[in-house]
Design a protein around this motif. Structure first.
Motif, PDB file in Angstrom:
ATOM      1  N   ARG A   1       0.828  -1.214   0.000  1.00 21.34           N
ATOM      2  CA  ARG A   1       0.000   0.000   0.000  1.00 21.34           C
ATOM      3  C   ARG A   1       0.861   1.262   0.000  1.00 21.34           C
ATOM      4  O   ARG A   1       0.479   2.278  -0.586  1.00 21.34           O
ATOM      5  N   ILE A   2       2.020   1.207   0.610  1.00 20.40           N
ATOM      6  CA  ILE A   2       2.943   2.357   0.574  1.00 20.40           C
ATOM      7  C   ILE A   2       3.356   2.629  -0.862  1.00 20.40           C
ATOM      8  O   ILE A   2       3.407   3.778  -1.305  1.00 20.40           O
ATOM      9  N   TRP A   3       3.638   1.563  -1.614  1.00 21.23           N
ATOM     10  CA  TRP A   3       3.997   1.713  -3.030  1.00 21.23           C
ATOM     11  C   TRP A   3       2.834   2.284  -3.816  1.00 21.23           C
ATOM     12  O   TRP A   3       3.014   3.141  -4.687  1.00 21.23           O
ATOM     13  N   LEU A   4       1.626   1.815  -3.522  1.00 22.37           N
ATOM     14  CA  LEU A   4       0.445   2.320  -4.230  1.00 22.37           C
ATOM     15  C   LEU A   4       0.232   3.812  -3.947  1.00 22.37           C
ATOM     16  O   LEU A   4      -0.080   4.582  -4.860  1.00 22.37           O
ATOM     17  N   TRP A   5       0.402   4.216  -2.704  1.00 19.14           N
ATOM     18  CA  TRP A   5       0.303   5.646  -2.381  1.00 19.14           C
ATOM     19  C   TRP A   5       1.370   6.425  -3.139  1.00 19.14           C
ATOM     20  O   TRP A   5       1.099   7.509  -3.662  1.00 19.14           O
ATOM     21  N   SER A   6       2.567   5.886  -3.228  1.00 19.17           N
ATOM     22  CA  SER A   6       3.653   6.555  -3.956  1.00 19.17           C
ATOM     23  C   SER A   6       3.332   6.675  -5.437  1.00 19.17           C
ATOM     24  O   SER A   6       3.556   7.726  -6.044  1.00 19.17           O
ATOM     25  N   ILE A   7       2.806   5.599  -6.006  1.00 15.80           N
ATOM     26  CA  ILE A   7       2.439   5.598  -7.428  1.00 15.80           C
ATOM     27  C   ILE A   7       1.409   6.680  -7.716  1.00 15.80           C
ATOM     28  O   ILE A   7       1.439   7.319  -8.767  1.00 15.80           O
ATOM     29  N   MET A   8       0.517   6.912  -6.766  1.00 16.79           N
ATOM     30  CA  MET A   8      -0.522   7.911  -6.977  1.00 16.79           C
ATOM     31  C   MET A   8      -0.034   9.327  -6.669  1.00 16.79           C
ATOM     32  O   MET A   8      -0.351  10.262  -7.406  1.00 16.79           O
TER      33      MET A   8
ATOM     34  N   PHE B   1       7.557  -2.594 -15.133  1.00 15.55           N
ATOM     35  CA  PHE B   1       6.725  -2.033 -14.078  1.00 15.55           C
ATOM     36  C   PHE B   1       5.631  -2.997 -13.639  1.00 15.55           C
ATOM     37  O   PHE B   1       5.375  -3.147 -12.443  1.00 15.55           O
ATOM     38  N   SER B   2       4.958  -3.648 -14.579  1.00 15.52           N
ATOM     39  CA  SER B   2       3.916  -4.601 -14.186  1.00 15.52           C
ATOM     40  C   SER B   2       4.527  -5.815 -13.480  1.00 15.52           C
ATOM     41  O   SER B   2       3.911  -6.377 -12.572  1.00 15.52           O
ATOM     42  N   ASP B   3       5.747  -6.203 -13.862  1.00 18.93           N
ATOM     43  CA  ASP B   3       6.439  -7.280 -13.141  1.00 18.93           C
ATOM     44  C   ASP B   3       6.736  -6.859 -11.704  1.00 18.93           C
ATOM     45  O   ASP B   3       6.610  -7.650 -10.770  1.00 18.93           O
ATOM     46  N   PHE B   4       7.129  -5.602 -11.534  1.00 18.10           N
ATOM     47  CA  PHE B   4       7.380  -5.053 -10.205  1.00 18.10           C
ATOM     48  C   PHE B   4       6.092  -5.093  -9.368  1.00 18.10           C
ATOM     49  O   PHE B   4       6.108  -5.515  -8.205  1.00 18.10           O
ATOM     50  N   LEU B   5       4.971  -4.680  -9.964  1.00 21.64           N
ATOM     51  CA  LEU B   5       3.693  -4.707  -9.244  1.00 21.64           C
ATOM     52  C   LEU B   5       3.286  -6.139  -8.894  1.00 21.64           C
ATOM     53  O   LEU B   5       2.702  -6.377  -7.837  1.00 21.64           O
ATOM     54  N   LYS B   6       3.620  -7.074  -9.770  1.00 29.60           N
ATOM     55  CA  LYS B   6       3.307  -8.482  -9.488  1.00 29.60           C
ATOM     56  C   LYS B   6       4.135  -8.982  -8.304  1.00 29.60           C
ATOM     57  O   LYS B   6       3.622  -9.667  -7.417  1.00 29.60           O
TER      58      LYS B   6
ATOM     59  N   PHE C   1      -0.713  -6.633  -8.490  1.00 30.35           N
ATOM     60  CA  PHE C   1      -1.361  -6.711  -9.800  1.00 30.35           C
ATOM     61  C   PHE C   1      -0.774  -7.856 -10.608  1.00 30.35           C
ATOM     62  O   PHE C   1       0.405  -8.183 -10.473  1.00 30.35           O
ATOM     63  N   SER C   2      -1.604  -8.445 -11.473  1.00 32.89           N
ATOM     64  CA  SER C   2      -1.070  -9.379 -12.468  1.00 32.89           C
ATOM     65  C   SER C   2      -2.039  -9.478 -13.651  1.00 32.89           C
ATOM     66  O   SER C   2      -3.234  -9.243 -13.504  1.00 32.89           O
ATOM     67  N   TYR C   3      -1.480  -9.812 -14.801  1.00 31.85           N
ATOM     68  CA  TYR C   3      -2.305 -10.078 -15.978  1.00 31.85           C
ATOM     69  C   TYR C   3      -2.910 -11.457 -15.802  1.00 31.85           C
ATOM     70  O   TYR C   3      -2.269 -12.368 -15.308  1.00 31.85           O
ATOM     71  N   VAL C   4      -4.154 -11.626 -16.244  1.00 32.38           N
ATOM     72  CA  VAL C   4      -4.815 -12.913 -16.098  1.00 32.38           C
ATOM     73  C   VAL C   4      -5.124 -13.491 -17.477  1.00 32.38           C
ATOM     74  O   VAL C   4      -4.513 -14.460 -17.901  1.00 32.38           O
ATOM     75  N   ARG C   5      -6.062 -12.875 -18.199  1.00 35.80           N
ATOM     76  CA  ARG C   5      -6.496 -13.406 -19.499  1.00 35.80           C
ATOM     77  C   ARG C   5      -6.118 -12.500 -20.662  1.00 35.80           C
ATOM     78  O   ARG C   5      -6.740 -12.578 -21.715  1.00 35.80           O
TER      79      ARG C   5
ATOM     80  N   TRP D   1      -6.988  -8.536 -16.166  1.00 39.61           N
ATOM     81  CA  TRP D   1      -5.947  -8.393 -15.150  1.00 39.61           C
ATOM     82  C   TRP D   1      -6.639  -8.343 -13.811  1.00 39.61           C
ATOM     83  O   TRP D   1      -7.855  -8.235 -13.714  1.00 39.61           O
ATOM     84  N   TRP D   2      -5.835  -8.427 -12.765  1.00 40.18           N
ATOM     85  CA  TRP D   2      -6.412  -8.436 -11.435  1.00 40.18           C
ATOM     86  C   TRP D   2      -5.535  -7.633 -10.484  1.00 40.18           C
ATOM     87  O   TRP D   2      -4.312  -7.755 -10.521  1.00 40.18           O
ATOM     88  N   PHE D   3      -6.183  -6.835  -9.646  1.00 40.73           N
ATOM     89  CA  PHE D   3      -5.491  -6.111  -8.589  1.00 40.73           C
ATOM     90  C   PHE D   3      -5.786  -6.817  -7.277  1.00 40.73           C
ATOM     91  O   PHE D   3      -6.948  -6.982  -6.899  1.00 40.73           O
ATOM     92  N   TYR D   4      -4.733  -7.237  -6.608  1.00 37.69           N
ATOM     93  CA  TYR D   4      -4.873  -7.955  -5.345  1.00 37.69           C
ATOM     94  C   TYR D   4      -4.899  -6.994  -4.159  1.00 37.69           C
ATOM     95  O   TYR D   4      -5.361  -7.348  -3.088  1.00 37.69           O
ATOM     96  N   GLU D   5      -4.381  -5.829  -4.367  1.00 32.98           N
ATOM     97  CA  GLU D   5      -4.280  -4.824  -3.309  1.00 32.98           C
ATOM     98  C   GLU D   5      -4.956  -3.549  -3.777  1.00 32.98           C
ATOM     99  O   GLU D   5      -4.839  -3.171  -4.939  1.00 32.98           O
ATOM    100  N   ARG D   6      -5.668  -2.895  -2.880  1.00 35.53           N
ATOM    101  CA  ARG D   6      -6.347  -1.632  -3.186  1.00 35.53           C
ATOM    102  C   ARG D   6      -6.022  -0.621  -2.100  1.00 35.53           C
ATOM    103  O   ARG D   6      -5.806  -0.993  -0.955  1.00 35.53           O
ATOM    104  N   LEU D   7      -6.023   0.638  -2.481  1.00 33.85           N
ATOM    105  CA  LEU D   7      -5.802   1.683  -1.482  1.00 33.85           C
ATOM    106  C   LEU D   7      -7.001   1.828  -0.559  1.00 33.85           C
ATOM    107  O   LEU D   7      -6.861   2.052   0.633  1.00 33.85           O
TER     108      LEU D   7
END
Length: 162
Positions: free
Chosen positions: A6-13, A109-114, A119-123, A55-61
């Motif tokens: 969540r700290i990373w997500l706050w930083s991203i925003m 970046f998406s690998d970092f989020l994974k 986050f990850s790509y699904v379908r 895609w799917w987000f596993y974590e939310r702010l």
């Protein structure tokens, strides 16, 4: 990687917002509408993506906010204004900058989020993500082009009435 995604997500925003004063008032006024337009389009896209499990987000702010919220209201909104500021009017340059920006997001970046467990790509394959990003970049540029042509036409009409 870290127990505090969540700290990373706050930083991203929030970190992109630190650059806003350096955009300049003129650029903000000029490019904000197009940036907001594409941000809202991506917001709509996220509903489709969730339904189709692209895609799917596993974590939310925030519990009721979409997972894309930090990316939308940070990187995309502010990043779009920066890209337009330095490339608008030079379409090939715009396409090249967008291509490499999108490539950066899709791969490292998406690998970092994974790895963060965010986050990850699904379908959706990364190639398809690149195609979707390319379409959105054309929409962004097209919106700005139409906006400026309307503003130009209105300016001519206003001057003609004086």
């Amino acid at each position: 990687m870290t127990k505090h995604p969540r700290i990373w997500l706050w930083s991203i925003m929030l970190v992109p917002w630190l650059s806003v004063p350096f955009l300049g008032k003129k650029s903000i006024r000029r490019f904000f509408a197009a940036s907001l337009f594409i941000t809202l389009m991506i917001r709509l896209e996220s509903y489709i993506a969730e339904k189709r499990k692209w895609w799917w987000f596993y974590e939310r702010l925030f519990p009721k906010a979409r997972g894309e919220t930090p990316l939308l209201w940070g990187q995309y909104l502010i990043g779009s204004m920066w890209i337009l500021k330095y490339t608008y009017g030079h379409f090939v340059k715009y396409l090249v900058v967008n291509f490499f920006t999108d490539l950066f997001f899709i791969f490292p970046f998406s690998d970092f989020l994974k790895k963060l467990g965010v986050f990850s790509y699904v379908r959706l394959s990364r190639l398809r993500v690149m195609i979707i990003f390319s379409v959105k970049s054309l929409l962004l540029y097209g919106f700005q082009l139409v906006k400026e042509n309307i503003s130009f036409a209105n300016g001519i009409r206003l001057k003609g009435k004086n």
